[in-house]
Design a protein around this motif. Structure first.
Motif, short mmCIF file in Angstrom:
data_model
loop_
_atom_site.label_atom_id
_atom_site.label_comp_id
_atom_site.label_asym_id
_atom_site.label_seq_id
_atom_site.Cartn_x
_atom_site.Cartn_y
_atom_site.Cartn_z
N ASN A 69 10.51 15.84 0.49
CA ASN A 69 10.10 15.38 1.83
C ASN A 69 10.12 16.52 2.84
O ASN A 69 9.22 16.62 3.68
N LEU A 70 11.13 17.36 2.76
CA LEU A 70 11.22 18.50 3.68
C LEU A 70 10.06 19.47 3.45
O LEU A 70 9.40 19.91 4.40
N ILE A 71 9.79 19.79 2.20
CA ILE A 71 8.70 20.71 1.88
C ILE A 71 7.36 20.13 2.30
O ILE A 71 6.51 20.83 2.89
N ALA A 72 7.16 18.84 2.06
CA ALA A 72 5.89 18.21 2.41
C ALA A 72 5.63 18.20 3.91
O ALA A 72 4.48 18.21 4.35
N SER A 73 6.69 18.21 4.70
CA SER A 73 6.51 18.19 6.15
C SER A 73 6.40 19.59 6.76
O SER A 73 6.15 19.72 7.96
N ALA A 74 6.53 20.63 5.96
CA ALA A 74 6.52 22.01 6.47
C ALA A 74 5.27 22.36 7.29
O ALA A 74 5.40 22.94 8.37
N PRO A 75 4.06 22.07 6.83
CA PRO A 75 2.89 22.42 7.65
C PRO A 75 2.90 21.76 9.03
O PRO A 75 2.56 22.38 10.03
N GLU A 76 3.33 20.51 9.08
CA GLU A 76 3.38 19.80 10.36
C GLU A 76 4.47 20.38 11.26
O GLU A 76 4.30 20.48 12.47
N MET A 77 5.60 20.77 10.67
CA MET A 77 6.67 21.36 11.46
C MET A 77 6.23 22.70 12.03
O MET A 77 6.53 23.02 13.18
N LEU A 78 5.50 23.50 11.25
CA LEU A 78 5.01 24.78 11.75
C LEU A 78 4.05 24.57 12.92
O LEU A 78 4.15 25.25 13.94
N GLU A 79 3.16 23.61 12.80
CA GLU A 79 2.23 23.33 13.89
C GLU A 79 2.97 22.85 15.14
O GLU A 79 2.62 23.21 16.26
N ALA A 108 6.99 33.47 12.77
CA ALA A 108 6.63 34.67 12.01
C ALA A 108 7.15 34.57 10.58
O ALA A 108 6.46 34.92 9.62
N LYS A 109 8.37 34.10 10.43
CA LYS A 109 8.96 33.96 9.09
C LYS A 109 8.17 32.96 8.26
O LYS A 109 7.86 33.19 7.08
N ALA A 110 7.80 31.84 8.87
CA ALA A 110 7.03 30.81 8.15
C ALA A 110 5.66 31.32 7.74
O ALA A 110 5.11 30.89 6.72
N GLU A 111 5.12 32.23 8.51
CA GLU A 111 3.80 32.79 8.20
C GLU A 111 3.88 34.06 7.38
O GLU A 111 2.86 34.72 7.15
#
Length: 84
Positions: free
Chosen positions: A42-52, A78-81
Motif C-alpha cells: 500500500n505504501l509503495i502503491a501510493s508513492a507517485p501520489e505522495m510525490l505529486e 530530489a531523493k524521490a526523483e
C-alpha cells in the motif's frame, strides 16, 4: 530518473504454501514490486501520489520564512526523483 507514471495498484495472491503475498503494478501492467506485505504494498502503491502532493505543497510554501522546512521538502523530492 523517472518513475512509472500513472496509478499503481496492489493485488494479492497465494503461493503453494497458502501464504498470501502482495504485489504492486502500474496501470500498464509493469510490476513495481512483488512478494511483499500488504502494508508495504500500500505504501509503495501510493508513492507517485505522495510525490505529486509534496510538489504541490512545496509551491505554497515557496515564500515561507521556514528555510529548514523548505529544504526538507526540496531534499525529499530530489531523493524521490533520484537526484540525491
Amino acid at each position: 530518473m523517472t518513475h512509472t507514471k500513472g496509478k499503481w495498484e496492489t493485488y494479492s495472491y497465494y503461493d503453494l504454501d497458502d501464504r498470501e503475498w502482495f504485489c504492486v503494478r502500474s496501470n500498464r501492467g509493469k510490476y513495481i514490486c512483488e512478494e511483499t506485505t500488504e502494508g508495504d504494498a500500500n505504501l509503495i502503491a501510493s508513492a507517485p501520489e505522495m510525490l505529486e502532493m509534496l510538489k504541490y505543497t512545496l509551491r505554497y510554501f515557496q515564500d515561507s520564512t521556514n528555510v529548514e522546512g523548505l529544504e526538507m521538502y526540496e531534499n525529499l523530492i530530489a531523493k524521490a526523483e533520484g537526484e540525491k
